[in-house]
Design an enzyme around this catalytic site. Structure first.
Site, PDB file in Angstrom:
ATOM      1  N   HIS A  14       0.857  -1.188   0.000  1.00 45.96           N
ATOM      2  CA  HIS A  14       0.000   0.000   0.000  1.00 45.96           C
ATOM      3  C   HIS A  14       0.895   1.242   0.000  1.00 45.96           C
ATOM      4  CE1 HIS A  14      -2.654   3.127   1.551  1.00 45.96           C
ATOM      5  NE2 HIS A  14      -3.676   2.384   1.144  1.00 45.96           N
ATOM      6  N   ASP A  16       0.922   4.157   1.423  1.00 47.30           N
ATOM      7  CA  ASP A  16       1.276   4.706   2.730  1.00 47.30           C
ATOM      8  C   ASP A  16       2.252   3.795   3.467  1.00 47.30           C
ATOM      9  OD1 ASP A  16      -0.438   6.866   2.314  1.00 47.30           O
ATOM     10  OD2 ASP A  16      -2.133   5.852   3.252  1.00 47.30           O
ATOM     11  N   LYS A  17       2.068   2.491   3.326  1.00 49.70           N
ATOM     12  CA  LYS A  17       2.956   1.551   4.008  1.00 49.70           C
ATOM     13  C   LYS A  17       4.336   1.491   3.357  1.00 49.70           C
ATOM     14  CE  LYS A  17       1.255   0.683   7.550  1.00 49.70           C
ATOM     15  NZ  LYS A  17       2.056   1.049   8.705  1.00 49.70           N
ATOM     16  N   GLU A  42      10.061  11.726   7.053  1.00 53.78           N
ATOM     17  CA  GLU A  42       8.803  11.572   6.334  1.00 53.78           C
ATOM     18  C   GLU A  42       9.106  11.148   4.899  1.00 53.78           C
ATOM     19  OE1 GLU A  42       6.117  11.933   8.072  1.00 53.78           O
ATOM     20  OE2 GLU A  42       6.921  13.006   9.799  1.00 53.78           O
ATOM     21  N   GLU A  55      13.928  15.842   9.775  1.00 55.04           N
ATOM     22  CA  GLU A  55      15.015  16.394  10.573  1.00 55.04           C
ATOM     23  C   GLU A  55      15.841  15.255  11.169  1.00 55.04           C
ATOM     24  OE1 GLU A  55      11.667  18.359   9.840  1.00 55.04           O
ATOM     25  OE2 GLU A  55      11.589  17.247  11.730  1.00 55.04           O
ATOM     26  N   LYS A 165      -5.689  -4.571   0.353  1.00 52.24           N
ATOM     27  CA  LYS A 165      -6.383  -4.125   1.567  1.00 52.24           C
ATOM     28  C   LYS A 165      -7.313  -5.235   2.030  1.00 52.24           C
ATOM     29  CE  LYS A 165      -7.634   0.232   1.928  1.00 52.24           C
ATOM     30  NZ  LYS A 165      -8.318   1.525   1.717  1.00 52.24           N
ATOM     31  N   PHE A 253      -8.544  -4.555 -10.173  1.00 52.26           N
ATOM     32  CA  PHE A 253      -7.569  -3.810  -9.378  1.00 52.26           C
ATOM     33  C   PHE A 253      -6.182  -4.025  -9.994  1.00 52.26           C
ATOM     34  CE2 PHE A 253      -6.011  -3.095  -4.697  1.00 52.26           C
ATOM     35  CZ  PHE A 253      -5.347  -1.947  -5.097  1.00 52.26           C
ATOM     36  N   ASP A 261      -2.256   5.797  -6.258  1.00 54.07           N
ATOM     37  CA  ASP A 261      -2.546   6.722  -5.158  1.00 54.07           C
ATOM     38  C   ASP A 261      -1.242   7.191  -4.531  1.00 54.07           C
ATOM     39  OD1 ASP A 261      -5.589   6.624  -4.726  1.00 54.07           O
ATOM     40  OD2 ASP A 261      -5.060   4.504  -4.739  1.00 54.07           O
ATOM     41  N   ALA A 262      -1.178   8.465  -4.190  1.00 50.53           N
ATOM     42  CA  ALA A 262      -0.015   8.974  -3.462  1.00 50.53           C
ATOM     43  C   ALA A 262       0.028   8.361  -2.067  1.00 50.53           C
ATOM     44  CB  ALA A 262      -0.071  10.495  -3.367  1.00 50.53           C
ATOM     45  N   ARG A 267      -0.035   7.731   7.696  1.00 48.80           N
ATOM     46  CA  ARG A 267      -1.471   7.892   7.429  1.00 48.80           C
ATOM     47  C   ARG A 267      -2.291   6.664   7.802  1.00 48.80           C
ATOM     48  NH1 ARG A 267      -2.694  10.946   1.784  1.00 48.80           N
ATOM     49  NH2 ARG A 267      -1.933   8.964   0.942  1.00 48.80           N
ATOM     50  N   LYS A 268      -1.650   5.621   8.326  1.00 47.72           N
ATOM     51  CA  LYS A 268      -2.382   4.408   8.668  1.00 47.72           C
ATOM     52  C   LYS A 268      -2.243   4.095  10.154  1.00 47.72           C
ATOM     53  CE  LYS A 268      -4.315   3.389   4.797  1.00 47.72           C
ATOM     54  NZ  LYS A 268      -4.389   4.814   4.432  1.00 47.72           N
ATOM     55  N   LYS A 288      10.230   7.907  13.350  1.00 43.72           N
ATOM     56  CA  LYS A 288      10.555   8.641  14.567  1.00 43.72           C
ATOM     57  C   LYS A 288      11.424   7.813  15.498  1.00 43.72           C
ATOM     58  CE  LYS A 288       6.159  11.179  14.500  1.00 43.72           C
ATOM     59  NZ  LYS A 288       4.891  11.427  15.216  1.00 43.72           N
ATOM     60  N   LYS A 292      10.808  10.379  20.677  1.00 46.94           N
ATOM     61  CA  LYS A 292       9.464  10.861  20.384  1.00 46.94           C
ATOM     62  C   LYS A 292       8.471   9.940  21.094  1.00 46.94           C
ATOM     63  CE  LYS A 292      11.802  13.052  17.092  1.00 46.94           C
ATOM     64  NZ  LYS A 292      13.282  13.049  17.080  1.00 46.94           N
ATOM     65  N   ASP A 294       5.404   9.838  20.989  1.00 52.81           N
ATOM     66  CA  ASP A 294       4.373   9.320  20.096  1.00 52.81           C
ATOM     67  C   ASP A 294       4.563   7.826  19.889  1.00 52.81           C
ATOM     68  OD1 ASP A 294       2.985  11.633  19.562  1.00 52.81           O
ATOM     69  OD2 ASP A 294       4.210  12.173  17.843  1.00 52.81           O
TER      70      ASP A 294
END
Length: 427
Positions: A14, A16-17, A42, A55, A165, A253, A261-262, A267-268, A288, A292, A294
């Site tokens: 995918h 994003d992955k 990123e 960074e 998916k 598909f 898709d970008a 995003r997941k 990260k 961090k 997060d």
């Protein structure tokens, strides 16, 4: 009255992955050579292009181009017809040094007093619904895609492409126990392996439906049986009560991945965690370093929640941790056992006990869970939680000619090593 709950997952292919895996592979390279690296990376993918930004403060010399292409190749984007391929995609980099304003909040003269890398809230969750203490909807969604990827890479289903998916709906009773699998949705990218007989719209539709039916039959034959078997006899009745299987519901598909898709790092986040069954603070994980919170505090919260459930403290637990940038101690700890608490303490008292039992300062989390090691590439697809801890040796090469071999422990936050400790304080 019964109710239905649904979770989804996405494959390593995918868009994003793809970004998550590249960001975490680069993070691993930095930490392997310089454990004190500060990294916030990123990635963005689109047709024929990968962009990197973020960074970094590190002494390591990482070849972004080589590392990124190796990950793209490993995922399976190796053919130009995919519209995004390891050897031909363009790569742009806009990476720079870490902000000194952030740096001053994290670094302390005493390492133990290292401040949180940012403010935020993090959640950990566990349920005794499955053997790995994950929600069945999330767990099954991930297992379907892992099995699909294995079949693709081993050539069992050679027409498959990397993007896919899944989505699973489970029916639960009033006591929140799964009754049956209601619906499985599986959308998988594929070659156009059946061509239309002529150029008419009807011929194209016929070819598309023939491909779709072939894929569904192969999924029923090669994917579902090993997945169902992996859950054992106790879960088999859930599948035997009849479920709907929806394969490539749009009918076709072929165009997928970054060509279709970008993709963007982070995003997941719900796929990465608990499929919506627990809260999420909003911060993503991949790219990260563990300063961090997060990332590191979310791992710590999962570790505590899983051990609480395994200890018999409750059947289901959600933990929230909150931090302020530059401050070491969490500013709050919240526990919710959803009415399944089996102790003489209420949820607020359990939260207070957790603060006494566990050192939740960022540096302590890093040390206790061994997070200053290159363990992150493996987290970036098929979920960060519900995974099996294991040890392996990883090899890294650098643009200055150096190489590093590291023995690492993956998914340390999944270990059940605090069960006895929690029982002694809470039962």
């Amino acid at each position: 009255m019964s109710y239905f709950y649904t979770s989804e997952s996405v494959s390593e292919g995918h868009p994003d992955k793809v970004c998550d895996q590249i960001a975490d592979a680069l993070l691993d390279h930095y930490i392997a050579a310089d454990a004190d690296s500060k990294v916030a990376l990123e990635a963005l993918t689109t047709r024929g292009l990968l962009m990197l930004g973020g960074e970094i403060s590190s002494t390591a010399h990482v070849d972004y181009d080589r590392v990124a292409r190796s990950i793209i190749r490993e995922i399976g984007y190796t053919k130009s017809e995919y519209g995004f391929a390891a050897d031909s995609c363009g790569i742009l980099s806009a990476i720079h040094g870490q902000s000194p304003d952030i740096h001053r909040g994290v670094i302390r003269a005493t390492p133990e007093e290292q401040g949180a890398g940012d403010q935020g809230i993090m959640f950990g969750y566990a349920t005794n619904e499955t053997p790995d203490y994950m929600p069945l909807t999330t767990d099954l969604s991930n297992e379907l895609l892992k099995t699909l990827a294995k079949a693709r890479k081993e050539g069992v289903l050679p027409y498959l492409r990397p993007d896919a998916k899944s989505q699973v709906t489970v029916e639960y009773d009033d006591a929140h126990h799964p009754i049956r699998i209601d619906t499985i949705v599986l959308s998988t990218q594929h070659d156009e392996f059946i061509r239309p007989k002529d150029s008419t719209k009807e011929a194209q539709q016929e070819a598309d439906e023939e491909m779709r039916m072939r894929i569904q039959q192969d999924i029923e034959k090669y994917i579902l049986p090993p997945v169902i078997d992996s859950y054992g006899a106790a879960f088999r009745p859930l599948f035997e009560k009849g479920y709907k299987l929806l394969v490539n519901p749009t009918g076709k598909f072929v165009i997928g991945g970054p060509y279709g898709d970008a993709g963007v790092t982070g995003r997941k986040v719900i796929v990465d965690t608990y499929g919506g069954r627990s809260g999420h603070g909003g911060g993503a994980f991949s790219g990260k370093d563990p300063s961090k919170v997060d990332r590191s505090a979310a791992y710590a919260a999962r570790h505590i929640a899983k051990n609480l459930v395994a200890a018999g403290i409750a059947d289901e637990v959600s933990i929230q941790l909150a931090y302020a940038i530059g401050i070491a101690e969490p500013i709050s700890i919240y526990v919710n056992t959803f009415g399944t608490n089996k102790t003489r303490f209420d949820d607020g008292e359990i939260a207070k006990k957790i603060g006494e039992i566990f050192d939740l300062r960022p540096y302590a989390i890093e040390q206790n869970l061994k997070l200053r090691t290159p363990i992150y590439r493996e987290t970036a697809a098929y979920g960060h939680f519900g995974r099996t801890p294991r040890t392996l040796t990883k090899h890294f090469e650098y643009s200055d000619g150096k190489s590093v071999d590291c023995e690492v422990e993956l998914f340390s936050w999944e270990k059940l090593d605090a069960v006895d400790l929690l029982r002694s304080h809470l039962l």
